[in-house]
Design a protein around this motif. Sequence first.
Motif, short mmCIF file in Angstrom:
data_model
loop_
_atom_site.label_atom_id
_atom_site.label_comp_id
_atom_site.label_asym_id
_atom_site.label_seq_id
_atom_site.Cartn_x
_atom_site.Cartn_y
_atom_site.Cartn_z
N PHE A 24 -1.54 -4.06 7.07
CA PHE A 24 -0.78 -5.21 6.61
C PHE A 24 -1.32 -5.72 5.28
O PHE A 24 -0.55 -6.09 4.38
CB PHE A 24 -0.83 -6.33 7.65
CG PHE A 24 0.05 -7.50 7.32
CD1 PHE A 24 1.42 -7.43 7.49
CD2 PHE A 24 -0.50 -8.68 6.81
CE1 PHE A 24 2.24 -8.50 7.18
CE2 PHE A 24 0.31 -9.76 6.49
CZ PHE A 24 1.68 -9.67 6.68
N GLY A 25 -2.65 -5.75 5.16
CA GLY A 25 -3.25 -6.19 3.89
C GLY A 25 -2.89 -5.27 2.75
O GLY A 25 -2.63 -5.73 1.62
N ALA A 26 -2.85 -3.97 3.01
CA ALA A 26 -2.51 -3.00 1.96
C ALA A 26 -1.06 -3.14 1.52
O ALA A 26 -0.72 -2.82 0.37
CB ALA A 26 -2.75 -1.58 2.46
N SER A 27 -0.20 -3.64 2.41
CA SER A 27 1.22 -3.77 2.05
C SER A 27 1.44 -4.87 1.01
O SER A 27 2.46 -4.86 0.31
CB SER A 27 2.06 -4.06 3.29
OG SER A 27 1.81 -5.36 3.81
N LEU A 47 11.62 -4.32 4.19
CA LEU A 47 10.35 -4.01 4.84
C LEU A 47 10.52 -3.94 6.36
O LEU A 47 10.04 -3.00 7.01
CB LEU A 47 9.31 -5.07 4.49
CG LEU A 47 8.80 -5.10 3.04
CD1 LEU A 47 7.90 -6.30 2.81
CD2 LEU A 47 8.05 -3.81 2.70
N TYR A 48 11.21 -4.94 6.93
CA TYR A 48 11.40 -4.96 8.38
C TYR A 48 12.32 -3.83 8.85
O TYR A 48 12.07 -3.21 9.90
CB TYR A 48 11.95 -6.32 8.83
CG TYR A 48 10.87 -7.34 9.10
CD1 TYR A 48 10.33 -7.50 10.37
CD2 TYR A 48 10.39 -8.16 8.09
CE1 TYR A 48 9.35 -8.44 10.63
CE2 TYR A 48 9.40 -9.10 8.33
CZ TYR A 48 8.88 -9.24 9.60
OH TYR A 48 7.92 -10.17 9.85
N PHE A 228 7.35 0.48 6.91
CA PHE A 228 7.02 1.30 8.08
C PHE A 228 5.54 1.22 8.41
O PHE A 228 5.14 1.02 9.57
CB PHE A 228 7.44 2.75 7.84
CG PHE A 228 6.92 3.72 8.85
CD1 PHE A 228 7.28 3.63 10.19
CD2 PHE A 228 6.04 4.73 8.47
CE1 PHE A 228 6.78 4.52 11.13
CE2 PHE A 228 5.53 5.63 9.40
CZ PHE A 228 5.90 5.52 10.73
N LEU A 229 4.69 1.36 7.37
CA LEU A 229 3.24 1.32 7.60
C LEU A 229 2.71 -0.11 7.72
O LEU A 229 1.99 -0.44 8.65
CB LEU A 229 2.51 2.04 6.46
CG LEU A 229 2.75 3.55 6.35
CD1 LEU A 229 2.03 4.11 5.14
CD2 LEU A 229 2.28 4.27 7.62
N GLY A 230 3.10 -0.97 6.74
CA GLY A 230 2.51 -2.30 6.66
C GLY A 230 3.05 -3.29 7.66
O GLY A 230 2.38 -4.27 7.97
N ALA A 263 -8.71 -6.94 -2.22
CA ALA A 263 -9.61 -5.87 -2.64
C ALA A 263 -8.85 -4.66 -3.15
O ALA A 263 -9.22 -4.03 -4.14
CB ALA A 263 -10.52 -5.48 -1.47
N LEU A 264 -7.72 -4.33 -2.47
CA LEU A 264 -6.92 -3.18 -2.89
C LEU A 264 -6.17 -3.46 -4.19
O LEU A 264 -5.80 -2.53 -4.92
CB LEU A 264 -5.93 -2.80 -1.79
CG LEU A 264 -6.53 -2.07 -0.59
CD1 LEU A 264 -5.48 -1.88 0.49
CD2 LEU A 264 -7.11 -0.73 -0.98
#
Length: 355
Positions: A24-27, A47-48, A228-230, A263-264
């Motif tokens: 989720f943070g990376a998204s 996104l959803y 899909f990922l985040g 951070a990303l």
Amino acid sequence: MRMINKRHHLWPGVPLALGSAVLFGASAPLSKLLMGSIDPWLLAGILYLGAGFGLAILSSGRRLIGLPNVEAPLQGTDTPWLFLVVLFGGVLGPLLLMLGLARTSASSGSLLLNLEGLATMGIAWLVFRENVDRRLLLGAAAILAGAVLLSWNGGKLQLDVGGLLIAAACLSWGIDNNLTRKLSSADPVQIAMIKGLVAGATNLVLAILFGASLPSPALVLAGAFVGFLGVGVSLVMFMLGLRHLGTARTGAYFSLAPFIGAALAVPVLGESITIQLIGAGTLMGIGLWLHLAERHDHDHLHDALEHEHSHVHDEHHQHVHDGPFNEPHSHWHRHEPLRHKHAHYPDLHHRHSHK
């Protein structure tokens, strides 16, 4: 036939909750790359929907290649909880957030978004009576302080109409996270898929009605993959974390997501490493250590219980099967009364009260 499978109390709940926070943070920085070309509200819908369609494809592919589904299906009694989860987490939360961001400053908005973690943990501890001790409170406070420091840019916190709407969005997500615990024994892919499709379609339609235009197919696919990922895979991991850790602890680990996103953003968006980022990381690291070092261990009684969920034959599942079986598996089973002592979290089998 009986088998006993003993696992460390940190496994697999903590890795699942942290993995959910990482995805989720990376998204966040990836979505920021898309926001220059896609309306924010429309992006939320994409996104959803990406989460819902991606998980639907994953579920269909699993069936096509003959992989067994070891999760318990949703039951009719789960429908009211599923409706409330979709309503609070997939519809009201994003809608209130968009309305609030349009009426307040970005600095106040980012600070107020940290209320989600506080709402999740507060509702779990005060309403659902999850066990909490001084170490957990200090850890949660350190993580929350790190999130506030990370989003603070020197501006003043404005509790105007926009701020109140964002606070209401965080409360909606806090309610969503706690109600999702009611469904944590069922198939998390099925739940996340339904939530993604319904919430995504709702946000997409509302965004278009308010004037947003669809971007190019390439941008839609990019947003769907991030979703899909985040959103999708992250939500599945979050629900599995709920199953093993309870709501308060899963919510605390998930509160690390803002730091992961920041951070990303350094390598992805070319942002600089600041004292603020280092300080937030230090505070969150302290909070994470306090939670990982927790060892809740006492003599406790399990009352008789009948339910269905995916399980292995550990010390809480010592029922008999006729013939061979694979693990994990899911079926309706009964727990006989049991008294013992071991390190545990408020998972599916440890939701007892504490004096």
